[in-house]
Design a protein around this motif. Structure first.
Motif, PDB file in Angstrom:
ATOM      1  N   PHE A  60       0.692  -1.365   0.235  1.00  0.00           N
ATOM      2  CA  PHE A  60       0.070  -0.035  -0.098  1.00  0.00           C
ATOM      3  C   PHE A  60       0.712   1.234  -0.110  1.00  0.00           C
ATOM      4  N   ASP A  61       1.857   1.409   0.872  1.00  0.00           N
ATOM      5  CA  ASP A  61       2.776   2.199   0.849  1.00  0.00           C
ATOM      6  C   ASP A  61       3.528   2.545  -0.609  1.00  0.00           C
ATOM      7  N   ARG A  62       3.950   1.545  -1.130  1.00  0.00           N
ATOM      8  CA  ARG A  62       4.515   1.700  -2.354  1.00  0.00           C
ATOM      9  C   ARG A  62       3.503   2.231  -3.527  1.00  0.00           C
ATOM     10  N   ARG A  63       2.239   1.807  -3.349  1.00  0.00           N
ATOM     11  CA  ARG A  63       1.439   2.251  -4.306  1.00  0.00           C
ATOM     12  C   ARG A  63       0.738   3.620  -4.306  1.00  0.00           C
ATOM     13  N   HIS A  64       0.826   4.130  -2.925  1.00  0.00           N
ATOM     14  CA  HIS A  64       0.411   5.266  -2.454  1.00  0.00           C
ATOM     15  C   HIS A  64       1.608   5.890  -1.656  1.00  0.00           C
ATOM     16  N   PRO A  65       2.470   6.316  -2.074  1.00  0.00           N
ATOM     17  CA  PRO A  65       3.564   6.877  -1.286  1.00  0.00           C
ATOM     18  C   PRO A  65       3.130   8.069  -0.462  1.00  0.00           C
ATOM     19  N   TRP A  66       3.679   8.263   0.961  1.00  0.00           N
ATOM     20  CA  TRP A  66       3.258   9.560   1.584  1.00  0.00           C
ATOM     21  C   TRP A  66       4.672   9.515   2.265  1.00  0.00           C
ATOM     22  N   GLN A  67       5.106  10.833   2.171  1.00  0.00           N
ATOM     23  CA  GLN A  67       6.521  11.086   3.027  1.00  0.00           C
ATOM     24  C   GLN A  67       6.103  11.868   4.195  1.00  0.00           C
ATOM     25  N   THR A  68       6.716  11.362   5.383  1.00  0.00           N
ATOM     26  CA  THR A  68       6.492  11.860   6.600  1.00  0.00           C
ATOM     27  C   THR A  68       7.608  12.929   6.783  1.00  0.00           C
ATOM     28  N   ALA A  69       7.626  13.792   7.846  1.00  0.00           N
ATOM     29  CA  ALA A  69       8.452  14.745   8.124  1.00  0.00           C
ATOM     30  C   ALA A  69       9.560  14.467   8.768  1.00  0.00           C
ATOM     31  N   GLY A  70       9.263  13.288   9.722  1.00  0.00           N
ATOM     32  CA  GLY A  70      10.472  12.865  10.343  1.00  0.00           C
ATOM     33  C   GLY A  70      11.502  11.970   9.499  1.00  0.00           C
ATOM     34  N   GLY A  71      10.888  11.454   8.290  1.00  0.00           N
ATOM     35  CA  GLY A  71      11.930  10.782   7.549  1.00  0.00           C
ATOM     36  C   GLY A  71      12.411   9.600   8.024  1.00  0.00           C
ATOM     37  N   GLY A  72      11.839   9.124   9.197  1.00  0.00           N
ATOM     38  CA  GLY A  72      12.479   7.873   9.552  1.00  0.00           C
ATOM     39  C   GLY A  72      13.779   7.929  10.497  1.00  0.00           C
ATOM     40  N   LYS A  73      13.738   9.221  11.221  1.00  0.00           N
ATOM     41  CA  LYS A  73      14.919   9.296  12.062  1.00  0.00           C
ATOM     42  C   LYS A  73      14.949   8.419  13.425  1.00  0.00           C
ATOM     43  N   LYS A  74      15.977   8.480  13.995  1.00  0.00           N
ATOM     44  CA  LYS A  74      16.233   7.400  14.915  1.00  0.00           C
ATOM     45  C   LYS A  74      15.308   7.796  16.239  1.00  0.00           C
ATOM     46  N   ALA A  75      14.816   6.995  16.757  1.00  0.00           N
ATOM     47  CA  ALA A  75      13.742   7.220  17.994  1.00  0.00           C
ATOM     48  C   ALA A  75      14.347   6.443  19.137  1.00  0.00           C
ATOM     49  N   ARG A  76      14.269   7.033  20.433  1.00  0.00           N
ATOM     50  CA  ARG A  76      14.579   6.296  21.647  1.00  0.00           C
ATOM     51  C   ARG A  76      13.539   5.287  21.719  1.00  0.00           C
ATOM     52  N   VAL A  77      14.080   4.127  22.029  1.00  0.00           N
ATOM     53  CA  VAL A  77      13.150   2.719  22.089  1.00  0.00           C
ATOM     54  C   VAL A  77      13.361   2.327  23.499  1.00  0.00           C
ATOM     55  N   SER A  78      12.416   2.072  24.189  1.00  0.00           N
ATOM     56  CA  SER A  78      12.355   1.403  25.547  1.00  0.00           C
ATOM     57  C   SER A  78      11.508   0.405  25.575  1.00  0.00           C
ATOM     58  N   ILE A  79      12.073  -1.017  25.929  1.00  0.00           N
ATOM     59  CA  ILE A  79      11.186  -2.129  26.023  1.00  0.00           C
ATOM     60  C   ILE A  79      11.018  -2.483  27.434  1.00  0.00           C
ATOM     61  N   ALA A  80      11.260  -1.463  28.378  1.00  0.00           N
ATOM     62  CA  ALA A  80      11.099  -1.732  29.784  1.00  0.00           C
ATOM     63  C   ALA A  80       9.787  -2.165  30.156  1.00  0.00           C
ATOM     64  N   GLY A  81       8.646  -1.422  29.644  1.00  0.00           N
ATOM     65  CA  GLY A  81       7.462  -1.762  29.988  1.00  0.00           C
ATOM     66  C   GLY A  81       6.919  -3.224  29.529  1.00  0.00           C
ATOM     67  N   SER A  82       7.529  -3.405  28.248  1.00  0.00           N
ATOM     68  CA  SER A  82       7.023  -4.734  27.700  1.00  0.00           C
ATOM     69  C   SER A  82       7.760  -5.926  28.691  1.00  0.00           C
ATOM     70  N   VAL A  83       8.940  -5.741  29.250  1.00  0.00           N
ATOM     71  CA  VAL A  83       9.488  -6.682  30.087  1.00  0.00           C
ATOM     72  C   VAL A  83       8.688  -6.517  31.171  1.00  0.00           C
ATOM     73  N   LYS A  84       8.269  -5.518  32.023  1.00  0.00           N
ATOM     74  CA  LYS A  84       7.595  -5.670  32.976  1.00  0.00           C
ATOM     75  C   LYS A  84       6.229  -6.400  32.886  1.00  0.00           C
ATOM     76  N   GLN A  85       5.424  -6.211  31.678  1.00  0.00           N
ATOM     77  CA  GLN A  85       4.446  -7.023  31.433  1.00  0.00           C
ATOM     78  C   GLN A  85       4.579  -8.597  31.340  1.00  0.00           C
ATOM     79  N   VAL A  86       5.779  -9.024  30.891  1.00  0.00           N
ATOM     80  CA  VAL A  86       6.123 -10.291  30.721  1.00  0.00           C
ATOM     81  C   VAL A  86       6.316 -10.963  31.971  1.00  0.00           C
ATOM     82  N   GLY A  87       7.071 -10.209  32.810  1.00  0.00           N
ATOM     83  CA  GLY A  87       7.395 -10.512  34.188  1.00  0.00           C
ATOM     84  C   GLY A  87       5.995 -10.602  35.155  1.00  0.00           C
ATOM     85  N   CYS A  88       5.064  -9.964  35.018  1.00  0.00           N
ATOM     86  CA  CYS A  88       3.921  -9.850  35.661  1.00  0.00           C
ATOM     87  C   CYS A  88       3.143 -11.458  35.423  1.00  0.00           C
TER      88      CYS A  88
END
Length: 301
Positions: free
Chosen positions: A84-112
Motif C-alpha cells: 500500500f505504501d509503495r502504491r500510494h507513497p506518503w512522505q513523513t516529516a520525520g523521515g524515519g529518524k532514530k527514535a529512543r526505544v524502551s522495552i522496559a514496559g514490555s519486560v514488566k508485562q512479561v514479568g507480571c
C-alpha cells in the motif's frame, strides 16, 4: 448463551465509557488505574496458566504456536501495508529518524505473567482468586478505555476524516484476519473461527489473554497474550526503520498500541505529521478489536 454474556460484558462497558465525560485531572487518574489494572490482569493470566495440568508437556506447543501465529499475522500485515505504501507513497516529516526505544514496559508485562504463574504454583487452592476475577477486571478495563477514548478529545469526524488512518485500519484488519486463516490452515487442530479470533486482538494483549482463556482455555490464552506482546516488541524495534519508506506499515504494526504505548516512538521517528494517522488508526482498531475477538471466539466453524 455464554458467548452472548461475554459479548455484552465487553462491549457494553466499552460503549458506556464513551458517554462518561471526566475533567482532565480525573483522566490522569484513569490513565494510572489502567496501567495497574493491566498488570493485575496479566498476573491473573499467569495464575490461570499455573493451573493447567501437564503444562510442561505443552510448553513446546505454546512456543511453536506463538511463533507461527506471530509470523503469519505480522507477515501478512507487512506484505499488505508495504504494498500500500509503495502504491500510494506518503512522505513523513520525520523521515524515519532514530527514535529512543524502551522495552522496559514490555519486560514488566512479561514479568507480571511469570510472577502470577509462580504465585499460582505457590498458593493453595483456597487462596487462589476466583475464576471470574479476570472477567470483572476486563470489564473495568474496557470501561476505562472507553472513558479514555472519550476524554482524548477525538471526535468521530476527526477519526473518519483522516483517510489514510481509515485505510490503514481496514488493511491491518483484513491482513491480520488473513494471517489468522493462514495459521489455521497450517495448524490442523485449529478451526477457522479460532484462527480469526486469535488474530483479532491487534496487539491488545490484556484483552486477548482473558478472552481467549475464557473461550479456549489458559494454553491458548497464553498463546494469544504472547503473540500480542511480541507485536509490541516488534513495533518498538522496527517502527523507526519502517517509517522512512513505509509510514502506514510503521503505524500499523503497532496495532492497538499505536494510540498509546508506541505513539511516542511513532511521533519521534515520523514527526508530528504522522500523529493524526496513528490516532485515527489506533482509535478505530481499539473499537473493533473487542467486537471481532468476542464474535469470532463465540463461533464454531
Amino acid at each position: 448463551m455464554n458467548s452472548l454474556i461475554t459479548l455484552i460484558s465487553i462491549l457494553v462497558p466499552l460503549f458506556l465509557g464513551f458517554f462518561i465525560s471526566l475533567p482532565k485531572p480525573y483522566l490522569k487518574a484513569v490513565d494510572k488505574v489502567l496501567v495497574w489494572l493491566v498488570y493485575v490482569i496479566l498476573l491473573l493470566i499467569g495464575v490461570s496458566l499455573s493451573q493447567v495440568e501437564n503444562l510442561g508437556a505443552q510448553i513446546d506447543t505454546i512456543i511453536g504456536a506463538t511463533v507461527l501465529l506471530f509470523a503469519c499475522i505480522i507477515g501478512m500485515n507487512l506484505a499488505v501495508l508495504m504494498w500500500f505504501d509503495r502504491r500510494h507513497p506518503w512522505q513523513t516529516a520525520g523521515g524515519g529518524k532514530k527514535a529512543r526505544v524502551s522495552i522496559a514496559g514490555s519486560v514488566k508485562q512479561v514479568g507480571c505473567v511469570v510472577l502470577g504463574f509462580l504465585a499460582g504454583e505457590a498458593l493453595q487452592e483456597g487462596w487462589l482468586p476466583p475464576e471470574s476475577s479476570g472477567t470483572y477486571c476486563l470489564m473495568l478495563l474496557v470501561l476505562l478505555v472507553g472513558i479514555q477514548l472519550r476524554g482524548s478529545g477525538i471526535t468521530l469526524r476527526q477519526v473518519l476524516i483522516n483517510r489514510r488512518g481509515v485505510q490503514t485500519s481496514i488493511l491491518i484488519t483484513v491482513s491480520s484476519l488473513l494471517g489468522g486463516l493462514l495459521f489455521a490452515a497450517l495448524m490442523p487442530e485449529v478451526s477457522w473461527s479460532k484462527g480469526l479470533a486469535l488474530s483479532s486482538a491487534f496487539g491488545w494483549y490484556s484483552l486477548s489473554g482473558i478472552v481467549m482463556t475464557e473461550a479456549y482455555g489458559p494454553v491458548w490464552g497464553s498463546i494469544a497474550l504472547l503473540n500480542d506482546l511480541a507485536r509490541e516488541f516488534f513495533a518498538l524495534v522496527f517502527i523507526p526503520a519502517l517509517m522512512r519508506r513505509h509510514p502506514s506499515a510503521a503505524v500499523g504494526v503497532g496495532g492497538a498500541t499505536s494510540l498509546d504505548f508506541t505513539l511516542p516512538v511513532i511521533q519521534s521517528s515520523g514527526g508530528l505529521q504522522v500523529v493524526p494517522l496513528a490516532i485515527s488508526f489506533g482509535f478505530i482498531i481499539n473499537v473493533i478489536a473487542p467486537f471481532l475477538m468476542v464474535v469470532f471466539s463465540s463461533m464454531r466453524f
